[in-house]
Design a protein around this motif. Structure first.
Motif, PDB file in Angstrom:
ATOM      1  N   ALA A  34      -2.958  40.919  26.010  1.00 34.01           N
ATOM      2  CA  ALA A  34      -3.809  40.074  25.155  1.00 34.01           C
ATOM      3  C   ALA A  34      -3.205  40.678  23.601  1.00 34.01           C
ATOM      4  CB  ALA A  34      -5.321  40.210  24.926  1.00 34.01           C
ATOM      5  N   GLY A  35      -2.301  39.859  23.033  1.00 32.91           N
ATOM      6  CA  GLY A  35      -1.618  40.390  21.846  1.00 32.91           C
ATOM      7  C   GLY A  35      -0.637  41.786  22.330  1.00 32.91           C
ATOM      8  N   LYS A  36      -0.731  42.673  21.708  1.00 28.65           N
ATOM      9  CA  LYS A  36       0.111  43.889  22.208  1.00 28.65           C
ATOM     10  C   LYS A  36      -0.818  44.806  22.979  1.00 28.65           C
ATOM     11  CE  LYS A  36       2.732  43.144  18.018  1.00 28.65           C
ATOM     12  NZ  LYS A  36       3.889  43.827  17.400  1.00 28.65           N
ATOM     13  N   ASP A  37      -1.982  44.462  23.375  1.00 27.40           N
ATOM     14  CA  ASP A  37      -3.018  45.300  24.242  1.00 27.40           C
ATOM     15  C   ASP A  37      -2.523  44.953  25.714  1.00 27.40           C
ATOM     16  OD1 ASP A  37      -3.839  46.480  21.865  1.00 27.40           O
ATOM     17  OD2 ASP A  37      -5.441  44.859  21.718  1.00 27.40           O
ATOM     18  N   THR A  38      -2.718  46.062  26.504  1.00 27.99           N
ATOM     19  CA  THR A  38      -2.597  45.686  27.830  1.00 27.99           C
ATOM     20  C   THR A  38      -4.171  45.782  28.520  1.00 27.99           C
ATOM     21  OG1 THR A  38      -0.598  46.950  28.113  1.00 27.99           O
ATOM     22  CG2 THR A  38      -2.072  46.618  30.289  1.00 27.99           C
ATOM     23  N   LEU A  39      -4.543  44.658  28.885  1.00 24.41           N
ATOM     24  CA  LEU A  39      -6.168  44.525  29.341  1.00 24.41           C
ATOM     25  C   LEU A  39      -6.165  45.023  30.767  1.00 24.41           C
ATOM     26  CD1 LEU A  39      -7.055  41.363  27.896  1.00 24.41           C
ATOM     27  CD2 LEU A  39      -7.193  43.460  26.861  1.00 24.41           C
ATOM     28  N   ILE A  40      -5.371  44.630  31.725  1.00 26.09           N
ATOM     29  CA  ILE A  40      -5.208  45.031  33.206  1.00 26.09           C
ATOM     30  C   ILE A  40      -3.989  45.279  33.499  1.00 26.09           C
ATOM     31  CG2 ILE A  40      -5.681  43.978  35.545  1.00 26.09           C
ATOM     32  CD1 ILE A  40      -7.588  42.035  34.189  1.00 26.09           C
ATOM     33  N   THR A  41      -4.022  46.369  34.600  1.00 25.01           N
ATOM     34  CA  THR A  41      -2.731  46.921  35.213  1.00 25.01           C
ATOM     35  C   THR A  41      -3.198  47.023  36.586  1.00 25.01           C
ATOM     36  OG1 THR A  41      -1.994  48.073  33.424  1.00 25.01           O
ATOM     37  CG2 THR A  41      -1.015  48.677  35.531  1.00 25.01           C
ATOM     38  N   ASP A  42      -2.522  46.098  37.561  1.00 21.10           N
ATOM     39  CA  ASP A  42      -3.170  46.461  38.929  1.00 21.10           C
ATOM     40  C   ASP A  42      -1.750  46.339  39.688  1.00 21.10           C
ATOM     41  OD1 ASP A  42      -4.168  46.029  41.403  1.00 21.10           O
ATOM     42  OD2 ASP A  42      -5.121  44.107  40.956  1.00 21.10           O
ATOM     43  N   THR A  43      -1.471  47.291  40.645  1.00 20.58           N
ATOM     44  CA  THR A  43      -0.402  47.564  41.724  1.00 20.58           C
ATOM     45  C   THR A  43      -1.000  47.230  42.847  1.00 20.58           C
ATOM     46  OG1 THR A  43      -0.664  49.588  41.618  1.00 20.58           O
ATOM     47  CG2 THR A  43       1.026  48.883  40.060  1.00 20.58           C
ATOM     48  N   THR A  44      -2.378  46.786  43.261  1.00 22.60           N
ATOM     49  CA  THR A  44      -2.857  46.896  44.528  1.00 22.60           C
ATOM     50  C   THR A  44      -3.140  45.300  45.017  1.00 22.60           C
ATOM     51  OG1 THR A  44      -5.136  47.062  43.781  1.00 22.60           O
ATOM     52  CG2 THR A  44      -3.958  48.906  44.228  1.00 22.60           C
ATOM     53  N   LYS A  45      -3.213  44.154  44.023  1.00 21.11           N
ATOM     54  CA  LYS A  45      -3.225  43.113  44.227  1.00 21.11           C
ATOM     55  C   LYS A  45      -2.246  42.455  45.273  1.00 21.11           C
ATOM     56  CE  LYS A  45      -3.820  38.799  41.782  1.00 21.11           C
ATOM     57  NZ  LYS A  45      -3.666  37.947  40.240  1.00 21.11           N
ATOM     58  N   ILE A  46      -2.863  41.602  46.305  1.00 23.77           N
ATOM     59  CA  ILE A  46      -1.869  41.054  47.145  1.00 23.77           C
ATOM     60  C   ILE A  46      -1.864  39.595  47.094  1.00 23.77           C
ATOM     61  CG2 ILE A  46      -1.805  40.616  49.763  1.00 23.77           C
ATOM     62  CD1 ILE A  46      -3.567  42.949  50.236  1.00 23.77           C
ATOM     63  N   GLN A  47      -0.349  39.300  47.021  1.00 26.76           N
ATOM     64  CA  GLN A  47       0.153  38.137  46.658  1.00 26.76           C
ATOM     65  C   GLN A  47       1.432  37.793  47.014  1.00 26.76           C
ATOM     66  OE1 GLN A  47      -1.024  36.176  42.896  1.00 26.76           O
ATOM     67  NE2 GLN A  47       0.646  35.201  42.875  1.00 26.76           N
ATOM     68  N   HIS A  48       1.877  36.691  47.747  1.00 33.24           N
ATOM     69  CA  HIS A  48       3.236  36.242  48.280  1.00 33.24           C
ATOM     70  C   HIS A  48       3.323  34.944  47.437  1.00 33.24           C
ATOM     71  CE1 HIS A  48       1.675  39.247  50.809  1.00 33.24           C
ATOM     72  NE2 HIS A  48       2.731  39.662  50.968  1.00 33.24           N
ATOM     73  N   LYS A  49       4.715  34.950  47.356  1.00 35.80           N
ATOM     74  CA  LYS A  49       5.473  33.470  47.243  1.00 35.80           C
ATOM     75  C   LYS A  49       6.618  33.250  48.214  1.00 35.80           C
ATOM     76  CE  LYS A  49       4.466  32.548  42.457  1.00 35.80           C
ATOM     77  NZ  LYS A  49       4.880  31.944  41.063  1.00 35.80           N
ATOM     78  N   ILE A  50       6.535  31.990  48.603  1.00 30.46           N
ATOM     79  CA  ILE A  50       7.949  31.872  49.478  1.00 30.46           C
ATOM     80  C   ILE A  50       8.457  30.554  49.007  1.00 30.46           C
ATOM     81  CG2 ILE A  50       8.489  31.095  51.683  1.00 30.46           C
ATOM     82  CD1 ILE A  50       5.740  32.219  53.151  1.00 30.46           C
ATOM     83  N   TYR A  51       9.661  30.650  48.535  1.00 23.85           N
ATOM     84  CA  TYR A  51      10.572  29.749  48.025  1.00 23.85           C
ATOM     85  C   TYR A  51      11.432  29.217  49.002  1.00 23.85           C
ATOM     86  CZ  TYR A  51       8.858  30.746  43.496  1.00 23.85           C
ATOM     87  OH  TYR A  51       8.192  31.069  42.392  1.00 23.85           O
ATOM     88  N   LEU A  52      11.672  28.081  49.489  1.00 22.59           N
ATOM     89  CA  LEU A  52      12.520  27.634  50.390  1.00 22.59           C
ATOM     90  C   LEU A  52      12.970  26.160  50.434  1.00 22.59           C
ATOM     91  CD1 LEU A  52      13.970  28.381  53.266  1.00 22.59           C
ATOM     92  CD2 LEU A  52      11.955  27.577  54.611  1.00 22.59           C
ATOM     93  N   ASN A  53      14.201  26.068  50.165  1.00 25.73           N
ATOM     94  CA  ASN A  53      14.947  24.482  50.092  1.00 25.73           C
ATOM     95  C   ASN A  53      13.978  23.701  49.175  1.00 25.73           C
ATOM     96  OD1 ASN A  53      16.777  25.141  52.226  1.00 25.73           O
ATOM     97  ND2 ASN A  53      15.417  24.770  53.749  1.00 25.73           N
ATOM     98  N   GLY A  54      13.911  24.181  47.878  1.00 26.75           N
ATOM     99  CA  GLY A  54      13.267  23.314  46.981  1.00 26.75           C
ATOM    100  C   GLY A  54      11.609  23.439  47.215  1.00 26.75           C
ATOM    101  N   HIS A  55      11.095  24.066  48.104  1.00 26.52           N
ATOM    102  CA  HIS A  55       9.533  23.991  48.213  1.00 26.52           C
ATOM    103  C   HIS A  55       8.835  25.439  47.939  1.00 26.52           C
ATOM    104  CE1 HIS A  55       9.372  20.190  50.244  1.00 26.52           C
ATOM    105  NE2 HIS A  55      10.855  20.578  50.884  1.00 26.52           N
ATOM    106  N   VAL A  56       7.867  25.536  47.556  1.00 29.94           N
ATOM    107  CA  VAL A  56       7.145  26.724  47.084  1.00 29.94           C
ATOM    108  C   VAL A  56       5.625  26.751  47.788  1.00 29.94           C
ATOM    109  CG1 VAL A  56       6.144  26.046  44.940  1.00 29.94           C
ATOM    110  CG2 VAL A  56       6.517  28.259  45.335  1.00 29.94           C
ATOM    111  N   ILE A  57       5.257  27.922  48.256  1.00 28.98           N
ATOM    112  CA  ILE A  57       4.128  28.074  48.893  1.00 28.98           C
ATOM    113  C   ILE A  57       3.487  29.686  48.451  1.00 28.98           C
ATOM    114  CG2 ILE A  57       4.603  29.036  51.238  1.00 28.98           C
ATOM    115  CD1 ILE A  57       2.256  27.284  52.214  1.00 28.98           C
TER     116      ILE A  57
END
Length: 154
Positions: free
Chosen positions: A54-77
């Motif tokens: 927020a502005g120049k302040d770091t509000l959250i730092t998270d290295t445990t969040k589990i998230q994936h993205k799959i890009y394939l032939n013009g599709h994303v999930i």
């Protein structure tokens, strides 16, 4: 607690099934002689770090969040492991990548996202096997930046 665990297992099963379907369709296309150009974003990407600024302040730092993205032939999930509040966050659609910008147009999404935007224009910075995306939004008079760093798994 039982309901939450069941929903998480059902959601995980849904995503595994959808991934198998997408990969199966891709394999069928390759064997049928279809034009299967490889896109520079194609692959499975795992979130390795998340920051909210927020502005120049770091509000959250998270290295445990589990998230994936799959890009394939013009599709994303993409999917996110549910937080303690048990809200689901996932989406499916199409994407384009040009000039260090990904444009994701979601066609299906979790209920928590319905009514929100369906097209996301996301500037990214690419490196070898890694990319960083920055989503910017304004709430009240404060500008926020969600910074997500992804590492390629395949």
């Amino acid at each position: 607690m039982k309901k939450s665990a069941r929903n998480t297992k059902q959601t995980f099963g849904y995503w595994v099934g959808l991934l198998v379907l997408v990969l199966s369709c891709n394999a069928v296309g390759k064997h049928s002689g279809a034009n299967q150009g490889t896109h520079t974003m194609d692959g499975v990407w795992k979130l390795s770090a998340f920051y909210r600024l927020a502005g120049k302040d770091t509000l959250i730092t998270d290295t445990t969040k589990i998230q994936h993205k799959i890009y394939l032939n013009g599709h994303v999930i993409w999917n996110v492991n549910p937080e303690a509040d048990d809200l689901e966050w996932h989406g499916y659609g199409t994407f384009t990548y040009k000039n260090d910008t990904i444009i994701e147009t979601l066609k299906a999404m979790s209920k928590t996202m319905q009514g929100a935007h369906t097209t996301y224009i996301i500037p990214i910075e690419r490196g070898k096997g890694v990319y960083k995306q920055i989503n910017t939004y304004k709430r009240n008079d404060t500008v926020y930046h969600n910074v997500e760093v992804y590492t390629k798994l395949d």
